[in-house]
Design a protein around this motif. Structure first.
Motif, mmCIF file in Angstrom:
data_model
loop_
_atom_site.group_PDB
_atom_site.id
_atom_site.type_symbol
_atom_site.label_atom_id
_atom_site.label_comp_id
_atom_site.label_asym_id
_atom_site.label_seq_id
_atom_site.Cartn_x
_atom_site.Cartn_y
_atom_site.Cartn_z
ATOM 1 N N ASP A 258 0.811 -1.218 0.000
ATOM 2 C CA ASP A 258 0.000 0.000 0.000
ATOM 3 C C ASP A 258 0.848 1.273 0.000
ATOM 4 O O ASP A 258 0.621 2.202 0.772
ATOM 5 C CB ASP A 258 -0.972 -0.004 1.187
ATOM 6 N N LYS A 259 1.819 1.317 -0.899
ATOM 7 C CA LYS A 259 2.670 2.501 -1.072
ATOM 8 C C LYS A 259 2.271 3.202 -2.363
ATOM 9 O O LYS A 259 2.295 2.601 -3.446
ATOM 10 C CB LYS A 259 4.159 2.111 -1.134
ATOM 11 N N ASP A 260 1.923 4.467 -2.257
ATOM 12 C CA ASP A 260 1.439 5.225 -3.415
ATOM 13 C C ASP A 260 2.425 5.235 -4.579
ATOM 14 O O ASP A 260 2.018 5.198 -5.741
ATOM 15 C CB ASP A 260 1.116 6.668 -3.017
ATOM 16 N N ALA A 261 3.714 5.276 -4.275
ATOM 17 C CA ALA A 261 4.720 5.307 -5.341
ATOM 18 C C ALA A 261 4.635 4.055 -6.206
ATOM 19 O O ALA A 261 4.849 4.118 -7.425
ATOM 20 C CB ALA A 261 6.121 5.441 -4.745
ATOM 21 N N LEU A 262 4.295 2.931 -5.608
ATOM 22 C CA LEU A 262 4.164 1.686 -6.384
ATOM 23 C C LEU A 262 2.951 1.735 -7.309
ATOM 24 O O LEU A 262 3.003 1.238 -8.436
ATOM 25 C CB LEU A 262 4.080 0.480 -5.450
ATOM 26 N N ALA A 263 1.856 2.337 -6.844
ATOM 27 C CA ALA A 263 0.667 2.473 -7.700
ATOM 28 C C ALA A 263 0.992 3.321 -8.922
ATOM 29 O O ALA A 263 0.615 2.977 -10.051
ATOM 30 C CB ALA A 263 -0.489 3.078 -6.907
ATOM 31 N N TRP A 264 1.701 4.431 -8.710
ATOM 32 C CA TRP A 264 2.065 5.296 -9.832
ATOM 33 C C TRP A 264 3.085 4.633 -10.742
ATOM 34 O O TRP A 264 3.053 4.830 -11.962
ATOM 35 C CB TRP A 264 2.564 6.649 -9.333
ATOM 36 N N THR A 265 3.968 3.842 -10.168
ATOM 37 C CA THR A 265 4.937 3.106 -10.993
ATOM 38 C C THR A 265 4.212 2.113 -11.891
ATOM 39 O O THR A 265 4.505 2.007 -13.091
ATOM 40 C CB THR A 265 5.970 2.383 -10.102
ATOM 41 N N ALA A 266 3.255 1.384 -11.312
ATOM 42 C CA ALA A 266 2.477 0.425 -12.109
ATOM 43 C C ALA A 266 1.715 1.140 -13.219
ATOM 44 O O ALA A 266 1.681 0.677 -14.368
ATOM 45 C CB ALA A 266 1.516 -0.352 -11.204
ATOM 46 N N PHE A 267 1.124 2.287 -12.896
ATOM 47 C CA PHE A 267 0.412 3.055 -13.919
ATOM 48 C C PHE A 267 1.374 3.525 -15.006
ATOM 49 O O PHE A 267 1.062 3.442 -16.201
ATOM 50 C CB PHE A 267 -0.309 4.253 -13.289
ATOM 51 N N GLY A 268 2.543 3.998 -14.592
ATOM 52 C CA GLY A 268 3.550 4.433 -15.566
ATOM 53 C C GLY A 268 3.986 3.305 -16.485
ATOM 54 O O GLY A 268 4.247 3.532 -17.670
ATOM 55 N N LEU A 269 4.055 2.100 -15.957
ATOM 56 C CA LEU A 269 4.403 0.941 -16.796
ATOM 57 C C LEU A 269 3.267 0.586 -17.750
ATOM 58 O O LEU A 269 3.506 0.085 -18.850
ATOM 59 C CB LEU A 269 4.758 -0.262 -15.923
ATOM 60 N N LEU A 270 2.035 0.833 -17.326
ATOM 61 C CA LEU A 270 0.887 0.500 -18.180
ATOM 62 C C LEU A 270 0.782 1.397 -19.411
ATOM 63 O O LEU A 270 0.231 0.973 -20.429
ATOM 64 C CB LEU A 270 -0.418 0.584 -17.386
ATOM 65 N N LEU A 271 1.279 2.611 -19.330
ATOM 66 C CA LEU A 271 1.164 3.516 -20.484
ATOM 67 C C LEU A 271 1.894 2.989 -21.719
ATOM 68 O O LEU A 271 1.283 2.899 -22.797
ATOM 69 C CB LEU A 271 1.624 4.921 -20.100
ATOM 70 N N PRO A 272 3.183 2.607 -21.628
ATOM 71 C CA PRO A 272 3.809 2.021 -22.818
ATOM 72 C C PRO A 272 3.217 0.667 -23.192
ATOM 73 O O PRO A 272 3.188 0.314 -24.372
ATOM 74 C CB PRO A 272 5.289 1.912 -22.449
ATOM 75 N N VAL A 273 2.716 -0.071 -22.206
ATOM 76 C CA VAL A 273 2.044 -1.345 -22.514
ATOM 77 C C VAL A 273 0.838 -1.070 -23.410
ATOM 78 O O VAL A 273 0.622 -1.756 -24.414
ATOM 79 C CB VAL A 273 1.616 -2.082 -21.221
ATOM 80 N N ALA A 274 0.064 -0.050 -23.047
ATOM 81 C CA ALA A 274 -1.110 0.308 -23.845
ATOM 82 C C ALA A 274 -0.723 0.777 -25.239
ATOM 83 O O ALA A 274 -1.354 0.391 -26.233
ATOM 84 C CB ALA A 274 -1.916 1.384 -23.122
ATOM 85 N N LEU A 275 0.327 1.592 -25.339
ATOM 86 C CA LEU A 275 0.772 2.062 -26.658
ATOM 87 C C LEU A 275 1.230 0.905 -27.540
ATOM 88 O O LEU A 275 0.905 0.849 -28.730
ATOM 89 C CB LEU A 275 1.887 3.095 -26.498
ATOM 90 N N LEU A 276 1.983 -0.015 -26.957
ATOM 91 C CA LEU A 276 2.404 -1.196 -27.725
ATOM 92 C C LEU A 276 1.203 -2.044 -28.110
ATOM 93 O O LEU A 276 1.139 -2.595 -29.215
ATOM 94 C CB LEU A 276 3.415 -2.016 -26.920
#
Length: 148
Positions: A65-83
């Motif tokens: 439950d660390k906010d930085a991990l949630a944002w990291t996961a979201f940041g990883l999802l952006l290039p996943v979505a583009l690909l």
């Protein structure tokens, strides 16, 4: 909402594993050299790797439950979505050629079929829809909307 995102992510991953397995089983890697497949291996495996890393980060987030991990996961999802959108755009013409290929096969013409032509459209659609749901749920969770 974090558990809902986790469930959506796992369902998305299952569909992705099926599509990746189909592509590999139907010769997608071998077709890279001949140019038959329209899906470049680096795009496919990059999509897979980033999504898998993001899922692991999300699981750690759910536990820690660390906010930085949630944002990291979201940041990883952006290039996943583009690909993912890149692969979808390259898959649609292959899917549309399916009927033309069926007519050619009936006429006796032989040709190499791209591995991605064997993707069931329902699985592609479900994978994409669950991916969008995952992205939205992860964003809402990172923003603190809907509780954790």
């Amino acid at each position: 909402m974090d558990i809902a995102a986790l469930i959506a992510w796992v369902v998305t991953a299952l569909g992705g594993f099926y599509l990746l397995g189909t592509w590999i089983q139907r010769g997608g890697i071998r077709q890279q050299q001949s140019g038959t497949s329209r899906l470049p291996a680096p795009v496919i495996f990059g999509h897979f790797a980033l999504a898998a890393i993001g899922l692991v980060v999300w699981i750690v987030y759910v536990v820690a439950d660390k906010d930085a991990l949630a944002w990291t996961a979201f940041g990883l999802l952006l290039p996943v979505a583009l690909l993912g959108f890149t692969m979808l755009a390259r898959w649609i013409p292959v899917h549309r050629e399916r009927s033309a290929a069926a007519a050619a096969a009936a006429a006796g013409a032989e040709g190499t079929v791209p591995a991605e032509r064997h993707f069931p459209p329902a699985v592609v659609l479900a994978h994409g829809l669950f991916a969008v749901v995952t992205l939205v749920l992860v964003l809402l969770t990172a923003l603190g909307i809907g509780g954790s």
